[in-house]
Motif scaffolding. Structure first.
Motif, PDB file in Angstrom:
ATOM      1  N   SER A 163       0.863  -1.178   0.000  1.00  0.00           N
ATOM      2  CA  SER A 163       0.000   0.000   0.000  1.00  0.00           C
ATOM      3  C   SER A 163       0.896   1.223   0.000  1.00  0.00           C
ATOM      4  O   SER A 163       1.647   1.445   0.953  1.00  0.00           O
ATOM      5  CB  SER A 163      -0.915   0.008   1.232  1.00  0.00           C
ATOM      6  OG  SER A 163      -1.556   1.264   1.363  1.00  0.00           O
ATOM      7  N   VAL A 164       0.804   2.001  -1.080  1.00  0.00           N
ATOM      8  CA  VAL A 164       1.648   3.187  -1.186  1.00  0.00           C
ATOM      9  C   VAL A 164       1.359   4.152  -0.051  1.00  0.00           C
ATOM     10  O   VAL A 164       2.272   4.737   0.549  1.00  0.00           O
ATOM     11  CB  VAL A 164       1.442   3.869  -2.550  1.00  0.00           C
ATOM     12  CG1 VAL A 164       2.250   5.168  -2.626  1.00  0.00           C
ATOM     13  CG2 VAL A 164       1.844   2.935  -3.677  1.00  0.00           C
ATOM     14  N   GLN A 165       0.076   4.298   0.295  1.00  0.00           N
ATOM     15  CA  GLN A 165      -0.307   5.223   1.351  1.00  0.00           C
ATOM     16  C   GLN A 165       0.284   4.798   2.694  1.00  0.00           C
ATOM     17  O   GLN A 165       0.873   5.606   3.418  1.00  0.00           O
ATOM     18  CB  GLN A 165      -1.837   5.303   1.461  1.00  0.00           C
ATOM     19  CG  GLN A 165      -2.347   6.211   2.587  1.00  0.00           C
ATOM     20  CD  GLN A 165      -2.064   7.693   2.326  1.00  0.00           C
ATOM     21  OE1 GLN A 165      -2.553   8.248   1.363  1.00  0.00           O
ATOM     22  NE2 GLN A 165      -1.263   8.302   3.187  1.00  0.00           N
ATOM     23  N   LEU A 166       0.127   3.523   3.026  1.00  0.00           N
ATOM     24  CA  LEU A 166       0.657   3.034   4.310  1.00  0.00           C
ATOM     25  C   LEU A 166       2.187   3.079   4.318  1.00  0.00           C
ATOM     26  O   LEU A 166       2.802   3.415   5.336  1.00  0.00           O
ATOM     27  CB  LEU A 166       0.162   1.606   4.567  1.00  0.00           C
ATOM     28  CG  LEU A 166      -1.349   1.460   4.844  1.00  0.00           C
ATOM     29  CD1 LEU A 166      -1.716  -0.007   5.016  1.00  0.00           C
ATOM     30  CD2 LEU A 166      -1.733   2.251   6.097  1.00  0.00           C
ATOM     31  N   SER A 167       2.778   2.749   3.205  1.00  0.00           N
ATOM     32  CA  SER A 167       4.244   2.775   3.125  1.00  0.00           C
ATOM     33  C   SER A 167       4.765   4.198   3.281  1.00  0.00           C
ATOM     34  O   SER A 167       5.762   4.441   3.965  1.00  0.00           O
ATOM     35  CB  SER A 167       4.711   2.188   1.792  1.00  0.00           C
ATOM     36  OG  SER A 167       4.317   0.849   1.679  1.00  0.00           O
ATOM     37  N   PHE A 168       4.064   5.148   2.639  1.00  0.00           N
ATOM     38  CA  PHE A 168       4.471   6.555   2.751  1.00  0.00           C
ATOM     39  C   PHE A 168       4.302   7.033   4.185  1.00  0.00           C
ATOM     40  O   PHE A 168       5.192   7.700   4.737  1.00  0.00           O
ATOM     41  CB  PHE A 168       3.631   7.424   1.807  1.00  0.00           C
ATOM     42  CG  PHE A 168       3.971   8.880   1.863  1.00  0.00           C
ATOM     43  CD1 PHE A 168       5.074   9.383   1.186  1.00  0.00           C
ATOM     44  CD2 PHE A 168       3.197   9.769   2.606  1.00  0.00           C
ATOM     45  CE1 PHE A 168       5.402  10.734   1.246  1.00  0.00           C
ATOM     46  CE2 PHE A 168       3.511  11.115   2.672  1.00  0.00           C
ATOM     47  CZ  PHE A 168       4.615  11.597   1.985  1.00  0.00           C
ATOM     48  N   ASP A 169       3.188   6.695   4.814  1.00  0.00           N
ATOM     49  CA  ASP A 169       2.936   7.110   6.189  1.00  0.00           C
ATOM     50  C   ASP A 169       4.020   6.571   7.126  1.00  0.00           C
ATOM     51  O   ASP A 169       4.532   7.299   7.992  1.00  0.00           O
ATOM     52  CB  ASP A 169       1.555   6.610   6.630  1.00  0.00           C
ATOM     53  CG  ASP A 169       1.177   7.125   8.005  1.00  0.00           C
ATOM     54  OD1 ASP A 169       0.836   8.316   8.121  1.00  0.00           O
ATOM     55  OD2 ASP A 169       1.209   6.345   8.971  1.00  0.00           O
ATOM     56  N   ALA A 170       4.384   5.323   6.943  1.00  0.00           N
ATOM     57  CA  ALA A 170       5.431   4.721   7.795  1.00  0.00           C
ATOM     58  C   ALA A 170       6.775   5.383   7.545  1.00  0.00           C
ATOM     59  O   ALA A 170       7.541   5.644   8.492  1.00  0.00           O
ATOM     60  CB  ALA A 170       5.513   3.219   7.508  1.00  0.00           C
ATOM     61  N   ALA A 171       7.071   5.699   6.288  1.00  0.00           N
ATOM     62  CA  ALA A 171       8.345   6.344   5.965  1.00  0.00           C
ATOM     63  C   ALA A 171       8.419   7.740   6.578  1.00  0.00           C
ATOM     64  O   ALA A 171       9.472   8.168   7.069  1.00  0.00           O
ATOM     65  CB  ALA A 171       8.521   6.413   4.451  1.00  0.00           C
ATOM     66  N   VAL A 172       7.307   8.453   6.543  1.00  0.00           N
ATOM     67  CA  VAL A 172       7.268   9.802   7.132  1.00  0.00           C
ATOM     68  C   VAL A 172       7.560   9.732   8.622  1.00  0.00           C
ATOM     69  O   VAL A 172       8.377  10.503   9.161  1.00  0.00           O
ATOM     70  CB  VAL A 172       5.892  10.472   6.884  1.00  0.00           C
ATOM     71  CG1 VAL A 172       5.765  11.743   7.720  1.00  0.00           C
ATOM     72  CG2 VAL A 172       5.724  10.802   5.412  1.00  0.00           C
ATOM     73  N   ARG A 173       6.871   8.832   9.328  1.00  0.00           N
ATOM     74  CA  ARG A 173       7.026   8.732  10.774  1.00  0.00           C
ATOM     75  C   ARG A 173       8.441   8.292  11.165  1.00  0.00           C
ATOM     76  O   ARG A 173       8.911   8.588  12.263  1.00  0.00           O
ATOM     77  CB  ARG A 173       5.985   7.773  11.347  1.00  0.00           C
ATOM     78  CG  ARG A 173       4.556   8.277  11.146  1.00  0.00           C
ATOM     79  CD  ARG A 173       3.523   7.274  11.648  1.00  0.00           C
ATOM     80  NE  ARG A 173       2.174   7.670  11.279  1.00  0.00           N
ATOM     81  CZ  ARG A 173       1.424   8.546  11.959  1.00  0.00           C
ATOM     82  NH1 ARG A 173       1.918   9.087  13.060  1.00  0.00           N
ATOM     83  NH2 ARG A 173       0.209   8.853  11.549  1.00  0.00           N
ATOM     84  N   THR A 174       9.116   7.605  10.235  1.00  0.00           N
ATOM     85  CA  THR A 174      10.467   7.115  10.538  1.00  0.00           C
ATOM     86  C   THR A 174      11.557   8.087  10.101  1.00  0.00           C
ATOM     87  O   THR A 174      12.543   8.298  10.828  1.00  0.00           O
ATOM     88  CB  THR A 174      10.697   5.758   9.849  1.00  0.00           C
ATOM     89  OG1 THR A 174       9.700   4.832  10.272  1.00  0.00           O
ATOM     90  CG2 THR A 174      12.085   5.195  10.195  1.00  0.00           C
ATOM     91  N   HIS A 175      11.386   8.707   8.938  1.00  0.00           N
ATOM     92  CA  HIS A 175      12.490   9.464   8.354  1.00  0.00           C
ATOM     93  C   HIS A 175      12.270  10.973   8.247  1.00  0.00           C
ATOM     94  O   HIS A 175      13.265  11.721   8.141  1.00  0.00           O
ATOM     95  CB  HIS A 175      12.783   8.921   6.935  1.00  0.00           C
ATOM     96  CG  HIS A 175      13.163   7.485   6.917  1.00  0.00           C
ATOM     97  ND1 HIS A 175      14.407   7.022   7.336  1.00  0.00           N
ATOM     98  CD2 HIS A 175      12.448   6.371   6.524  1.00  0.00           C
ATOM     99  CE1 HIS A 175      14.465   5.711   7.204  1.00  0.00           C
ATOM    100  NE2 HIS A 175      13.282   5.291   6.714  1.00  0.00           N
TER     101      HIS A 175
END
Length: 328
Positions: A184-196
């Motif tokens: 899921s691009v949305q979930l992957s983007f959200d996780a990347a934001v919170r991490t990086h």
């Protein structure tokens, strides 16, 4: 069809006459002042003058008035006035002109007439186009709404010209590829934001910047960021790495709002109505304040304190006095 009009006409006359608009002679001090001129009908102790008859006829639409050109039809219309005059005189004989509800209605109508006369006699009694256009220009944001986009961002801070710039660009490129490979691009983007992401103000919200116009995005991130955000077309679309003065951004489109523009001619009527309402309210406030300034107003706090709204009910307010018949 004629009978139906007679009935409607009588109801209409009932309203106007009850509000004191008739002017037929009653022979009592509380009656409206009679009109001068020839009398077209004598009804008991009251007269209906030609002026009154013509005034009531003039209230009808032009296509209705044409029906009453003959003497017979004029008598038919006059019968409406006669019928109602009979009812009015009977109501007075029964003392209904002193009925509290009737007097309360009369007070309401008097206040309405006073307010209308006062607000329409002021110098700015009408709202012109110039004033309406000035309001439109002063409140343009209400009528012209630019397009807005809602985007989330992942920011890697690396000022332009700094040693970290190339590293941040490479990291953003790698993260973009990883996000798009996820389920899921949305979930992957959200996780990347919170991490990086290094934007601490939006990181906890998944980088959400909220709805922004192009000008608002330009003010916070520059024209390059604004152009990139408005280039995104589909919800969930991820941008390529975007270079700004503060660093490298990845944007994801969350929503779009189409802009709208209401021209002055489209909203002129609404503006005039609004300004006229404001003018009337201001004129009324001014009148009431002037009356307060020259009239003694005393509030009886002890009596007011004894009023219990919750204990009041329609039955107690309308209950007849002892020996008085209840109204149907």
């Amino acid at each position: 069809m004629v009978r139906q009009f007679r009935w409607v006409g009588t109801a209409s006359l009932a309203v106007s006459l009850t509000l004191g608009a008739s002017g037929c002679e009653r022979g009592k001090p509380a009656s409206p002042q009679k009109s001068e001129g020839p009398v077209v009908a004598v009804v008991g102790d009251g007269n209906i003058t030609q002026q009154e008859f013509e005034a009531k006829l003039a209230e009808q639409p032009s296509f209705v008035r044409t029906r009453y050109a003959s003497q017979e039809k004029k008598k038919e219309f006059l019968d409406n006035l006669v019928r109602f005059e009979l009812l009015v005189q009977e109501a007075r004989r029964r003392g209904l002109d002193s009925d509290p509800e009737v007097l309360a209605m009369l007070e309401k109508v008097m206040v309405q007439r006073l307010v209308k006369a006062h607000t329409e006699s002021s110098e700015d009694a009408t709202v012109g186009e110039e004033r309406a256009r000035a309001y439109y220009e002063a409140n343009l944001a209400e009528f012209v709404k630019p397009a807005r986009v809602r985007v989330s961002q992942l920011l890697l801070k690396a000022p332009r010209g700094s040693p970290e710039r190339a590293k941040a660009l490479a990291q953003a490129t790698r993260l973009s590829a990883e996000i798009q490979r996820g389920g899921s691009v949305q979930l992957s983007f959200d996780a990347a934001v919170r991490t990086h992401s290094q934007d601490t103000t939006t990181q906890a919200q998944g980088g959400d910047l909220g709805f922004r116009t192009r000008d608002e995005l330009s003010a916070t991130g520059g024209d390059t960021l604004a152009d990139a955000a408005f280039t995104l077309k589909a919800v969930g679309q991820l941008s390529s790495p975007i270079e700004t003065d503060v660093g490298i951004h990845l944007l994801m489109l969350q929503a779009r709002q189409v802009g709208s523009e209401q021209k002055f001619d489209q909203v002129k009527g609404r503006i005039v109505q609004r300004l006229d309402s404001e003018r009337r309210a201001k004129a009324l406030d001014t009148l009431v304040q002037s009356l307060r300034d020259k009239t003694k107003v005393e509030i009886k706090e002890d009596v007011l304190a004894g009023v219990n709204p919750e204990a009041l009910g329609t039955s107690s307010l309308t209950a007849p006095k002892e020996g008085e018949a209840r109204r149907p």
